[in-house]
Each structure stands twice: as structure tokens, then as C-alpha cells.
Design a protein around this motif. Structure first.
Motif, short mmCIF file in Angstrom:
data_model
loop_
_atom_site.label_atom_id
_atom_site.label_comp_id
_atom_site.label_asym_id
_atom_site.label_seq_id
_atom_site.Cartn_x
_atom_site.Cartn_y
_atom_site.Cartn_z
N ARG A 100 0.84 -1.20 0.00
CA ARG A 100 0.00 0.00 0.00
C ARG A 100 0.88 1.25 0.00
O ARG A 100 0.65 2.19 -0.76
CB ARG A 100 -0.90 -0.02 1.24
N MET B 44 -4.53 4.29 -8.41
CA MET B 44 -5.49 4.58 -7.34
C MET B 44 -6.32 3.34 -7.01
O MET B 44 -6.58 3.03 -5.86
CB MET B 44 -6.39 5.73 -7.80
N GLU B 45 -6.71 2.59 -8.09
CA GLU B 45 -7.50 1.37 -7.89
C GLU B 45 -6.71 0.34 -7.08
O GLU B 45 -7.24 -0.26 -6.14
CB GLU B 45 -7.82 0.74 -9.24
N SER C 185 -5.54 6.42 -12.53
CA SER C 185 -6.69 5.67 -11.99
C SER C 185 -6.31 4.24 -11.65
O SER C 185 -6.76 3.69 -10.65
CB SER C 185 -7.87 5.63 -12.96
N ASN D 21 -6.49 1.58 -3.55
CA ASN D 21 -7.76 1.44 -2.84
C ASN D 21 -8.09 -0.02 -2.56
O ASN D 21 -8.67 -0.35 -1.53
CB ASN D 21 -8.89 2.08 -3.64
N TYR E 60 -6.14 -1.01 0.35
CA TYR E 60 -6.67 -0.32 1.53
C TYR E 60 -7.98 -0.96 1.98
O TYR E 60 -8.21 -1.19 3.18
CB TYR E 60 -6.90 1.17 1.21
N SER E 61 -8.85 -1.28 1.00
CA SER E 61 -10.17 -1.83 1.36
C SER E 61 -10.00 -3.16 2.07
O SER E 61 -10.65 -3.42 3.08
CB SER E 61 -11.04 -2.06 0.14
#
Ligand code: ATP
Length: 635
Positions: free
Chosen positions: A223, A249-250, A246, A253, A256-257
Motif C-alpha cells: 500500500r 489509485m485502484e 486511476s 484502494n 486499503y479496502s
């Protein structure tokens, strides 16, 4: 413990085994206290004193409450309010002092925490810069380093804090226990039991926390990496040019999720345990209060005593819980400190840089004989039986296709790795006989991916020989030999300009200008062996030509090994070694190698006829280069 051999499961198993050992825990506590003591003993002593003052203030408050209540009860009988007011004032002052003491503790703890973190950083950085490069090939080493940075650095302070608060709370508990004992002795053992559920739950929580941290480290590192790609200055242009925003970022994320989902589960389990502990403590508190009511009904406790006992019970419960929380904090940190200990042990295991004979300041010949080498965890050999000879004052070139082993050989010659087999000899003496520090002192290397320090130009060059007082004249001479002087003089503050836009007044250089600064750094080092790995990759043809026509005079008799893909530049070398799949397959001067018409001649011819669009040597459209003529002459 070898970092390369550790995986998270092994680590967890080891930690599980260790946490059974109280002796280990005692050792961790004493080393932690020793560390905090050495970080700032005055602050440490100040905090210990404050713990005792805070405990004394708590007891004084209980006694003051009893006196206030007694004064209120007797108020009706004597109609004299001054006694009540006096005790209320005493209680107010004690409460105020307690609060002041608390905030003083908070601030001092913060300061002490920073001092300890500083001491820990020194230790961790000491290890990470001392361990062999092999560790940097291991993902587990990075996981460990990351865990150490994320939590272990603050743990010694946490252990000390835990021990301090345990000590303070124990003193307060004893004092409050004595006060309560004087009011209602039977209540004391019951209150003491209130801490047990908290302790049991806390110990389980500590294990959960450590396991969670170990399990999450790889994902958190990934991350951070995806975060860094979006934040980094160097990456910014390529991220935009390739339109990766993007996608990055995906990925970020996504990690992170899944971390948040795991964290939710973890927090749920921790909260569940914590609630269980608190419920247990509340049941004990309820039972204590019921017992107290029963004592009042029986007439064993008067109203003033009951009021004071109520305050004492509340305070005592809090203190007992503090004792057990302190113990939990020690247990929890102990697991992380084992991890830290393992990491710090790597430093102790690292070969002593100064161990061994001092390498000579000059040599007649360096011989690489039948050297084999594999990178850690790599199934393939990067070098397999390599023989190379470098005679004093020679310029020797290494050429070969990508991945043929040139940089690896350079690293071994620079003493950054040791061969798995064969030997590197300096005039009949094996390199391993010499201390690593003295070997590195005799070698200067310019890597392909040299470091661009965000420091001044002078400092960027003078890092070549750190430890000496910076000599501006020598810095200028080195810059001149590398062809960097003019560019650096043209900067807003000349050689004092910071070579990065990251800092105010800084200025960046072009790739080629940076390469000259790196070369200047190597010339400034003034070592008998100079290794240049692709030193001209970013230089324009004129600069490259100038560099090689002046290289011998810039080297001033030093021996140079240079690695290059540009055959035009290696022509002038005294000897050329051609590497292929980790072996030396040809050697000789340019002319000799062309004559034998082997791999070198083929690569030379290929490079001479390369042109945009990829036409062949005989292609009608291709523009013949100067090299073509030379090849034809030579063959
Ligand atoms: N840090 C590393 N860990 C594992 N393998 C590595 C590492 N560095 C290089 N290798 C491998 O070792 C072999 C030799 O690599 P090396 O960097 O020495 O080649 P090179 O000839 O310098 O290549 P180039 O011309 O591309 O710079 C290659 O197969 C490479 O994949």
C-alpha cells in the motif's frame, strides 16, 4: 536469525513460543528501561517522581473527601461552616494539583518518547546501513524493517511507560488500599479482584495485535509503495505520461479496502475481548458496592466513611486496572521487541567492517579467478567461473548483453558481495583477508543508478570521500576532470546550489550533467581502482568523446574497469572482456576481438549498423555510419 529465512508464520510461531518465557520478558523490561534511561535520565527520573506524587495526591483526595463529609455531617450540630469550607478548599487544591501533575506527566512523556525514538532510530539505521547487501535482496528483511519502523521503534518507550505506570499505580493502589482498609477492610480483596478480568482479556488482546501486525505488514508495504508511486516526484512524469493515475489509485484502494476489512474484524475481536474484561470488572465493582451497602445497613460503616469508601473504591479500581494495563502493555510490546531484537541482532551478525588486514593502497594486479556467484534466493548463477585480470594503470572494459553479469562482477570487485566460489586476489592476497572498510576505501564505483543527493553540488561531489574536510579546490578539479565544472558554475549559486527542486533555491540537472557529477564524485574519491558502470549512457557524443580522450589523464595512473554498451568507447581500452550468460567468452584488444570475428565483432557490427526503423547492414535505405567503415576496415 537470518532475515532471509524468516516468514511471518515462523515469526508468529517463534513469538508464541517466546511469550511463555517470563525470563525473556524480564530481560525485555530491563533492556527497555536501560534504553529509556540512557535516552534521557533526567526526564525519566522526573516521570518516576511524578508517578509517586500523583499516587500520594490520590490518597490525599480520599482522605480529604472523608473530612469534607464528616465536616458536613457535623455542620448541623455545631453550625460552623468554616470547617467545611476549609476541607473543601483542601480538596479543591488537591484535585487541582492532581490535574497539573497529570498534564505535566503528559508533556514529559511526550518529550521522553521523542528522545527514546531518536535513540531507537540510531540503532535501527546503524543496523540497516551495516548489514550486508544480501539482506536487501530479501523481502522478509523489508517486512521486518517495516514492522520495526511502524511499531517496534516506539515499543521500548511503551514498555517503560507501562512499567512506570504499573509502579505508580501499584503505589497508589497500596496507599488507597490502606485507606480503604481503615474504612472497610473486607472490601479490599474484592476490589483487587476487579483487575483480573482486565488482565486476562488484555493478554489475549496483545497476542491478537501482534499477529495482526505480522500478517498485515506485506500488504501495508505494498500500500505504501502504491501511495509513493502517486506522490513521488520522479514517478510523477511517467505516471502522467502513461495515464496510470486511476489504475494506481485502484490498486491502492484495493489494498486499503482489504486492510480495512481485516482491521474491522480485528477491532471487533479486540473490542469484544475488551468488553468482556470490562464487564468482569464491573461485576466485581457491583458486588463491592452491594457489600458496602450491606455494611452500612449493618451499621459497620458510617455515612462519611461510606462516602470516602465510595471514592476510594472508584479510584482503587482505576489504579488496579492501570496496574494490569501496564502489565498488558509490557506483554504486548514484548512481542514486538522480540522482533526488534531479531532485527538488531542482524547488526551484531554482520561482518565487522574493520575486521581483517588493511587492504594495500596500491596493487600490481587484481585477479578474478573462477568466480561464481548467485544472488540470494535466485536459482540461477549470475556468474559462473569468471576469470578477469586488471593490471595497475590499465583501462579494462567489460561488454556483453543485458544480464550477462557485468554489474555483478563490478559489485564483487568493489567488495559489496563475496564470491560463492573462486577468488578475487590483490597481488596474491585474497580479498576476503582484508577488512571490508579498507577494500571499499580503495575502490570507487559509479553505478548506473547512482544516488542523486538533494544536497549542494559541492556536497554531491565531496560525498566521494566523506570524512575529509571538504576541499573546494579538489571538488572543482574533480568536476573539471568529469566535464561538470562549466555546468555547475552556471547554476544560480554555483557549486553551492542544491541539486534538487525539492528544496528552496534548488535546481535540477539534466541526466548527462548528473552523470558528470557522479563521475566527479568518483574522481574526488581518489581510489586506486575506479569502476564505472555505464558512465556515458546519458552523455552526448561530444561529452562522451571528451571524457574518453581525457579519461587517462583524469585517472592519473589509477586502474579503471568500465562497463559499457557503446563499442565506440571501449575501443580504446587496454583489454576488453566479453561476457555472456555469466561467463567471459572472449578477451583481447579491440583489434584482436574483431579479428577473431566472434561475439564481440558481431555486437560491434550490429551496433554500428543500428538505425531507427531497424534496416539491415546491407539495407539500401540505411545511412552508413562512421562505425560501418571501421568495421569493414577491421574485418
Ligand atoms: N539483485 C539481484 N537479485 C537477483 N538477481 C539479480 C540481481 N541483480 C541482477 N540479477 C541477475 O543477475 C544476472 C546478471 O545481472 P547483471 O546486473 O550483472 O547484468 P549486466 O550484464 O550488468 O546487465 P545490464 O547490461 O543490463 O546492466 C541477471 O540474470 C540478473 O537478472
Amino acid at each position: 536469525m537470518d532475515a532471509g529465512a524468516v516468514d511471518p508464520l515462523t515469526l508468529r510461531a517463534a513469538a508464541r513460543y517466546r511469550r511463555k518465557s517470563l525470563g525473556q520478558l524480564r530481560r525485555l523490561v530491563s533492556t527497555s528501561i536501560a534504553l529509556v534511561w540512557s535516552a534521557d535520565r533526567r526526564l525519566f527520573i522526573g516521570l518516576v517522581v511524578l508517578q509517586f506524587v500523583a499516587a500520594a495526591l490520590l490518597v490525599a483526595q480520599v482522605l480529604a473527601v472523608r473530612s469534607v463529609l464528616q465536616a458536613i455531617i457535623t455542620l448541623g450540630e455545631r453550625a460552623n461552616a468554616s470547617g467545611v469550607i476549609g476541607w473543601i478548599l483542601v480538596l479543591a487544591i488537591l484535585t487541582g494539583l492532581s490535574a497539573i501533575c497529570g498534564s505535566l506527566q503528559t508533556q514529559l512523556q511526550r518529550l521522553l518518547g521523542e528522545h527514546v525514538a531518536h535513540a531507537m532510530w540510531n540503532r535501527v539505521l546503524g543496523v540497516s546501513t551495516k548489514v550486508g547487501l544480501r539482506h536487501f535482496e530479501s523481502s522478509e528483511f523489508f517486512n521486518q524493517l517495516s514492522r520495526v519502523q511502524m511499531s517496534a521503534l516506539s515499543r521500548p518507550y511503551q514498555v517503560t511507560q507501562g512499567v512506570l505506570s504499573m509502579a505508580g499505580a501499584t503505589v497508589a493502589s497500596v496507599a488507597l488500599g490502606v485507606a480503604l482498609f481503615s474504612l472497610a477492610p473486607v472490601l479490599v480483596p474484592l476490589v483487587a479482584c476487579g483487575g483480573v478480568p482486565v488482565l486476562v482479556a488484555s493478554r489475549r488482546e496483545s497476542r491478537l495485535e501482534f499477529d495482526f501486525s505480522v500478517q498485515q505488514t506485506p500488504a501495508l508495504r505494498l500500500r505504501s509503495y502504491f501511495g509513493m508511486l502517486q506522490l513521488g516526484r520522479d514517478e510523477a512524469k511517467e505516471v502522467r505520461a502513461l495515464g496510470l493515475q486511476s489504475w494506481l489509485m485502484e490498486r491502492f484502494n484495493g489494498i486499503y479496502s482489504s486492510y480495512l476489512a481485516d482491521l474491522r474484524n480485528h477491532v471487533r475481536r479486540r473490542t469484544g475481548l475488551s468488553v468482556l474484561g470490562q464487564v468482569g470488572a464491573s461485576i466485581v465493582l457491583g458486588a463491592t458496592l452491594l457489600l458496602m451497602v450491606w455494611l452500612i445497613l449493618r451499621g459497620s460503616l458510617d455515612i462519611a466513611g461510606a462516602g470516602a469508601a465510595l471514592v476510594a473504591i472508584r479510584m482503587l479500581m482505576a489504579q488496579v486496572q492501570l496496574v494490569f494495563r501496564g502489565a498488558q502493555s509490557v506483554f504486548e510490546s514484548g512481542l514486538f521487541l522480540d522482533d526488534l531484537d531479531d532485527f538488531l541482532a542482524l547488526g551484531a551478525q554482520a561482518r565487522d567492517e574493520d575486521q581483517g588486514a588493511v587492504a594495500p593502497t596500491s596493487f600490481d594486479t587484481i585477479r578474478v579467478e573462477a568466480v561464481t556467484f548467485s544472488y540470494p534466493e535466485s536459482p540461477q548463477r549470475a556468474l559462473q567461473g569468471v576469470d578477469v585480470e586488471l593490471r595497475a594503470g590499465e583501462i579494462v572494459a567489460l561488454v556483453g548483453e543485458n544480464g550477462s553479469g557485468k554489474t555483478t562482477l563490478a559489485k564483487l570487485l568493489a567488495g559489496l558481495y563475496e564470491p560463492d566460489g573462486g577468488s578475487i586476489r590483490w597481488d596474491e592476497r585474497d580479498l576476503s583477508e582484508f577488512s571490508s572498510s579498507s577494500v571499499r576505501d580503495r575502490v570507487t564505483v559509479v553505478f548506473q543508478d547512482f544516488v542523486r543527493f538533494a544536497l549542494t553540488a559541492t556536497e554531491n561531489i565531496a560525498t566521494g570521500r566523506i570524512g575529509l574536510t571538504v576541499d573546494p579546490q579538489r571538488v572543482r578539479m574533480a568536476a573539471r576532470s568529469a566535464g561538470a565544472e562549466q555546468a555547475l558554475d552556471g547554476l544560480p549559486n554555483g557549486f553551492d546550489t542544491i541539486l534538487s527542486r525539492m528544496f528552496a533555491g534548488g535546481q535540477d540537472l539534466s541526466g548527462g550533467q548528473w552523470q558528470r557529477v557522479a563521475l566527479a564524485r568518483s574522481f574526488y574519491r581518489d581510489a586506486p581502482l575506479v569502476i564505472l558502470d555505464e558512465p556515458t549512457a546519458s552523455l552526448d557524443p561530444r561529452a562522451e568523446h571528451e571524457l574518453f580522450t581525457t579519461l587517462r589523464s583524469a585517472l592519473r595512473g589509477r586502474t579503471a574497469l568500465f562497463i559499457s554498451h557503446r563499442f565506440a568507447t571501449v575501443r580504446g581500452a587496454d583489454r576488453i572482456y566479453v561476457m555472456h550468460e555469466g561467463r567471459v567468452v572472449e578477451q583481447g584488444t579491440h583489434e584482436e576481438l574483431i579479428r577473431i570475428a566472434g561475439r564481440y565483432a558481431e555486437l560491434y557490427r550490429l551496433q554500428a549498423t543500428v538505425r531507427v526503423g531497424g534496416a539491415s547492414h546491407d539495407g539500401g535505405e540505411a545511412v552508413t555510419t562512421e562505425h560501418d567503415d571501421r568495421v569493414q576496415e577491421a574485418t
